[in-house]
Motif scaffolding. Structure first.
Motif, PDB file in Angstrom:
ATOM      1  N   LEU A  57      21.904  74.547  44.939  1.00 33.92           N
ATOM      2  CA  LEU A  57      21.580  74.908  46.205  1.00 33.92           C
ATOM      3  C   LEU A  57      22.651  75.621  46.927  1.00 33.92           C
ATOM      4  CD1 LEU A  57      18.959  74.303  47.753  1.00 33.92           C
ATOM      5  CD2 LEU A  57      20.180  72.296  48.563  1.00 33.92           C
ATOM      6  N   LYS A  80      16.641  74.797  38.749  1.00 36.97           N
ATOM      7  CA  LYS A  80      15.884  74.294  39.950  1.00 36.97           C
ATOM      8  C   LYS A  80      14.362  73.959  39.413  1.00 36.97           C
ATOM      9  CE  LYS A  80      17.876  76.845  43.618  1.00 36.97           C
ATOM     10  NZ  LYS A  80      17.507  77.695  44.610  1.00 36.97           N
ATOM     11  N   VAL A  85      14.366  67.100  43.302  1.00 38.72           N
ATOM     12  CA  VAL A  85      15.145  66.734  44.040  1.00 38.72           C
ATOM     13  C   VAL A  85      14.724  66.068  45.338  1.00 38.72           C
ATOM     14  CG1 VAL A  85      17.225  67.698  45.372  1.00 38.72           C
ATOM     15  CG2 VAL A  85      16.542  68.863  43.285  1.00 38.72           C
ATOM     16  N   ILE A  89      17.662  64.593  54.022  1.00 40.85           N
ATOM     17  CA  ILE A  89      16.934  64.503  55.036  1.00 40.85           C
ATOM     18  C   ILE A  89      15.463  64.454  54.614  1.00 40.85           C
ATOM     19  CG2 ILE A  89      17.997  64.875  57.228  1.00 40.85           C
ATOM     20  CD1 ILE A  89      17.924  67.866  56.717  1.00 40.85           C
ATOM     21  N   ASN A  91      12.707  66.655  54.804  1.00 38.16           N
ATOM     22  CA  ASN A  91      12.341  67.804  55.451  1.00 38.16           C
ATOM     23  C   ASN A  91      11.230  68.512  55.050  1.00 38.16           C
ATOM     24  OD1 ASN A  91      13.346  68.378  53.387  1.00 38.16           O
ATOM     25  ND2 ASN A  91      15.207  69.675  53.921  1.00 38.16           N
ATOM     26  N   TYR A  93       7.019  69.483  55.497  1.00 35.97           N
ATOM     27  CA  TYR A  93       6.331  70.438  56.601  1.00 35.97           C
ATOM     28  C   TYR A  93       5.619  69.464  57.552  1.00 35.97           C
ATOM     29  CZ  TYR A  93       8.191  74.953  54.962  1.00 35.97           C
ATOM     30  OH  TYR A  93       8.853  75.976  54.642  1.00 35.97           O
ATOM     31  N   LEU A 108       4.702  75.523  44.543  1.00 33.03           N
ATOM     32  CA  LEU A 108       5.921  76.129  44.317  1.00 33.03           C
ATOM     33  C   LEU A 108       6.524  76.005  42.797  1.00 33.03           C
ATOM     34  CD1 LEU A 108       7.932  75.317  47.514  1.00 33.03           C
ATOM     35  CD2 LEU A 108       6.664  77.482  47.084  1.00 33.03           C
ATOM     36  N   TYR A 109       6.281  74.731  42.239  1.00 32.99           N
ATOM     37  CA  TYR A 109       6.865  74.326  41.004  1.00 32.99           C
ATOM     38  C   TYR A 109       6.106  74.815  39.866  1.00 32.99           C
ATOM     39  CZ  TYR A 109      10.846  72.049  43.127  1.00 32.99           C
ATOM     40  OH  TYR A 109      11.777  71.962  43.907  1.00 32.99           O
TER      41      TYR A 109
ATOM     42  N   GLU B  76      12.520  77.080  60.837  1.00 30.55           N
ATOM     43  CA  GLU B  76      12.720  76.344  59.501  1.00 30.55           C
ATOM     44  C   GLU B  76      14.033  76.295  59.002  1.00 30.55           C
ATOM     45  OE1 GLU B  76      10.435  77.711  56.245  1.00 30.55           O
ATOM     46  OE2 GLU B  76       8.732  77.104  57.377  1.00 30.55           O
ATOM     47  N   GLY B  80      15.083  72.386  58.561  1.00 27.37           N
ATOM     48  CA  GLY B  80      15.796  72.224  57.160  1.00 27.37           C
ATOM     49  C   GLY B  80      14.661  72.519  56.372  1.00 27.37           C
ATOM     50  N   SER B  81      13.636  73.007  56.597  1.00 22.92           N
ATOM     51  CA  SER B  81      12.270  73.169  55.950  1.00 22.92           C
ATOM     52  C   SER B  81      13.036  74.361  54.862  1.00 22.92           C
ATOM     53  CB  SER B  81      11.142  73.628  56.380  1.00 22.92           C
ATOM     54  OG  SER B  81      11.018  73.095  57.722  1.00 22.92           O
ATOM     55  N   GLU B  83      15.865  74.959  53.796  1.00 30.64           N
ATOM     56  CA  GLU B  83      16.576  74.230  52.774  1.00 30.64           C
ATOM     57  C   GLU B  83      15.749  73.733  51.620  1.00 30.64           C
ATOM     58  OE1 GLU B  83      20.339  72.924  53.413  1.00 30.64           O
ATOM     59  OE2 GLU B  83      20.429  71.595  51.787  1.00 30.64           O
ATOM     60  N   ARG B  84      14.606  72.980  52.102  1.00 28.50           N
ATOM     61  CA  ARG B  84      13.761  72.346  51.299  1.00 28.50           C
ATOM     62  C   ARG B  84      13.059  73.473  50.329  1.00 28.50           C
ATOM     63  NH1 ARG B  84      11.996  67.711  49.867  1.00 28.50           N
ATOM     64  NH2 ARG B  84      10.889  68.449  47.827  1.00 28.50           N
ATOM     65  N   LEU B  85      12.831  74.877  50.849  1.00 31.32           N
ATOM     66  CA  LEU B  85      12.325  75.569  50.056  1.00 31.32           C
ATOM     67  C   LEU B  85      13.179  76.138  48.988  1.00 31.32           C
ATOM     68  CD1 LEU B  85      10.588  78.113  52.751  1.00 31.32           C
ATOM     69  CD2 LEU B  85       9.587  76.491  51.137  1.00 31.32           C
ATOM     70  N   LEU B  86      14.445  76.130  49.343  1.00 28.14           N
ATOM     71  CA  LEU B  86      15.509  76.424  48.382  1.00 28.14           C
ATOM     72  C   LEU B  86      15.607  75.590  47.052  1.00 28.14           C
ATOM     73  CD1 LEU B  86      18.763  77.830  50.157  1.00 28.14           C
ATOM     74  CD2 LEU B  86      17.463  78.852  48.518  1.00 28.14           C
ATOM     75  N   LEU B  87      15.001  74.250  47.238  1.00 30.05           N
ATOM     76  CA  LEU B  87      15.207  73.479  46.287  1.00 30.05           C
ATOM     77  C   LEU B  87      14.304  74.019  45.077  1.00 30.05           C
ATOM     78  CD1 LEU B  87      14.876  70.053  48.123  1.00 30.05           C
ATOM     79  CD2 LEU B  87      16.918  71.265  47.142  1.00 30.05           C
ATOM     80  N   ALA B  88      13.080  74.746  45.305  1.00 25.93           N
ATOM     81  CA  ALA B  88      12.457  75.064  44.302  1.00 25.93           C
ATOM     82  C   ALA B  88      12.958  76.614  43.757  1.00 25.93           C
ATOM     83  CB  ALA B  88      11.066  75.674  45.058  1.00 25.93           C
TER      84      ALA B  88
END
Ligand SMILES: Nc1ncnc2c1ncn2[C@@H]1O[C@H](COP(=O)(O)OP(=O)(O)OP(=O)(O)O)[C@@H](O)[C@H]1O
Ligand SMILES: [Mg+2]
Lengths: 330, 244
Positions: A57, A80, A85, A89, A91, A93, A108-109, B76, B80-81, B83-88
């Motif tokens: 990240l 990734k 993960v 927090i 987070n 939607y 997404l995955y 977003e 923090g959403s 950052e969440r997307l960036l996990l993907a």
């Protein structure tokens, strides 16, 4: 050295600066396949920063890490795609329901279309969120949000999962059920990289624990190994019904070579592994000194003792920390 | 770009459409505003309605495209959403693209509705290929401009305010209502620095065809493309910086 295929994660000189501030300082460690690896440290120790680097990240300032054999600097996207993960927090939607959040994660995955709803429903079931299926994320309780956040890390069935304080804010029952889920995952062969504040939790759950403080690795060992390294070892705490300072001082002298700490006018702590002999001598001495035994408790070193000894943090700091997220600097 | 990233971009656009764009606030901001504006001018000069159509369509394009970018980006980031997307399996640059293409897609839908509606209602003949070409490059440059502005600030309200600046200045200076040639000389220079100028010009080509004398249509498209790149490249970089 372990066979190479047993290692799923290896940090090599992993370092992170924020401006001039050194948040993570030259970490070297490896995580073995199928273990629950605990990453333990006080607030601000650099746990989240480390996880953010390991999960590709944010890039390290120096050093690197190999996750599932891939370099985090060179293959962030491949990594990734293959790890799960649950960030610190919750987070997901707010505007999506529990089910839709999981389905979005499936999308997404790249979970195949036909599988998505089934996977999502399965996870809702496992995490006891079945009756919240259609509830918007924002309307879930804090603990449910936490649980759904962990669930969403699992949609693509990753073989390596990073959980940043998964049980924080959960009630006793929910935390216990989440720990059960983690054990089940481990039994299925999933490797878990876990950060937590709860020392008891780390003790119960982790196969190995890395202690970190101020961005530095203090020690890595099994929970048993860490506890065994506590210098004072086992101890007995004894309370006398009619004790007084003077008699206790005398008792302390005559208990030699056992180390004795006088806790107050009626309680002492005696350190030593030979509980039998300590008991015998205490019984004898208390009679001679005219005191009556009220209670005896035996203590094994806890992970907390190890933590305190190894990180040099005072017990007060730890107890504040466990109550809630109070920031401790230094 | 990897298959993983493309898939993520696609589903992020879909999700943004569903949760932010196809909601009353974005729709009304994107359509009602340009309609009301055009109506106001129509009431003053009723004979010129057909003249106003290219400008109205252009306004719809810019207002709808940028309608929710502050929400999809700044909100977003804040909660923090992002950052969440960036996990993907997607990079910050990929997310930047997904966010601006969401605006693009919404703008495309809305502008198409307005353009088709008004050309049917007024019996205007539209050169469809030219119109679509101009539309696509215009939407791309507006969406990039919006995304660029959003990533350069922190708060939603800052982004909203900053977005309004080019939006409103462009209405006055891009030939939406008054032709650029009628503007004072020094303002004309500014006009040519605004992407909307090339959009309006392009739409006039699409509507009036051979009779219209303006900027060369291919120059319009080229300039719009240059604008897009000029916003996309630094915008992407700024978003990446936020996660270092
Ligand atoms: N984005 C950032 N910019 C500057 N400093 C940061 C940033 N993120 C973290 N830090 C600093 O880096 C240090 C480590 O933070 P980190 O969040 O990794 O700690 P942690 O071990 O996860 O703590 P906690 O138990 O509270 O979650 C802290 O001193 C923090 O202030
Ligand atoms: Mg943390």
């Amino acid at each position: 050295m372990l066979p190479k295929n047993e290692i799923v994660l290896e940090a090599r000189g992993l370092t992170k600066y924020y401006g001039d501030f050194l948040a993570v300082d030259n970490l070297n460690f490896s995580v073995r396949k199928g273990e629950i690896f605990g990453f333990l440290g006080p607030n601000g120790a650099g746990k989240t920063t480390t996880i953010r680097m390991l999960t590709a990240l944010s890039p390290p300032s120096d050093g690197t890490a190999y996750v599932l054999g891939l370099d985090i600097r060179e293959n962030p996207l491949e990594i990734k795609a293959r790890i799960g993960v649950a960030p610190e927090i919750s987070n997901l939607y707010d505007e999506l329901s529990a089910l839709d959040n999981l389905i979005f994660m499936c999308q997404l995955y790249g979970v195949p279309r036909k599988e998505r709803v089934k996977r999502a429903e399965e996870l809702l079931e496992i995490f006891n969120l079945k009756d919240k299926r259609n509830t918007l994320f924002r309307k879930l309780s804090k603990g449910m949000k936490r649980a759904l956040t962990v669930a969403s890390a699992l949609v693509h069935r990753p073989s390596l999962v990073f959980l940043d304080e998964p049980t924080s804010g959960l009630d006793v029952l929910s935390a216990r059920s989440l720990r059960m889920i983690m054990r089940r995952l481990r039994d299925m062969g999933v490797t878990i990289f876990l950060t937590t504040h709860y020392l008891e939790e780390a003790d119960m759950l982790c196969d190995r624990i890395a202690l970190i403080r101020s961005g530095k690795l203090v020690k890595i060992d099994t929970p048993e190994g860490l506890k065994a390294s506590v210098s004072e070892g086992k101890s007995l705490e004894i309370r006398f019904r009619n004790g007084n300072e003077e008699s206790l001082q005398e008792l302390k002298k005559r208990m030699s070579p056992f180390k004795v700490t006088i806790l107050n006018g009626e309680r002492v702590r005696v350190y030593g592994d030979d509980i039998g002999e300590i008991c015998e001598r205490i019984t004898k001495l208390s009679k001679e000194l005219g005191m009556e035994l009220a209670d005896i408790f035996s203590f094994n070193p806890t992970l907390e003792d190890a933590f305190i000894e190894l990180t040099g943090l005072s017990p007060i700091v730890m107890s504040i920390e466990k109550e809630g997220k109070v920031n401790v600097t230094g | 770009m990897s298959r993983d990233s493309l898939r993520c971009i696609f589903y992020i656009i879909l999700k943004d459409m569903r949760t932010y764009y196809l909601k009353p606030p974005s729709i009304s901001w994107g359509i009602i505003f340009p309609l009301a504006w055009t109506l106001a001018f129509y009431l003053r000069h009723p004979q010129t309605f057909a003249q106003l159509v290219p400008g109205m369509v252009a306004m719809t394009a810019i207002f709808s495209t940028t309608a929710a970018e502050a929400v999809v980006i700044n909100f977003e980031l804040r909660v923090g959403s992002m950052e969440r997307l960036l996990l993907a399996p997607i990079s910050p640059g990929g997310i930047f693209l997904a966010k601006l293409l969401g605006g693009f897609a919404f703008g495309f839908l809305m502008t198409l509705v307005v353009a088709i509606g008004s050309s049917l209602a007024l019996g205007i003949h539209l050169n469809v290929p030219i119109f679509l070409l101009v539309l696509i490059f215009s939407l791309l440059s507006f969406a990039s401009l919006g995304a660029f502005i959003c990533v350069s600030v922190k708060e939603i309200f800052e982004a909203q305010t900053l977005l309004n600046l080019p939006r409103f200045i462009m209405i006055f200076l891009s030939g939406v209502i008054t032709p650029i040639s009628a503007l004072p000389h020094y303002l004309q220079y500014i006009s040519y620095l605004m992407p909307l100028t090339y959009t309006v010009d392009g739409f006039r080509h699409a509507i009036s065809q051979a009779t219209y004398q303006g900027i060369n249509i291919w120059l319009d498209i080229l300039v719009l493309l240059v604008f897009s790149l000029a916003f996309i490249l630094p915008g992407r970089r700024m978003l990446e910086r936020k996660f270092e």
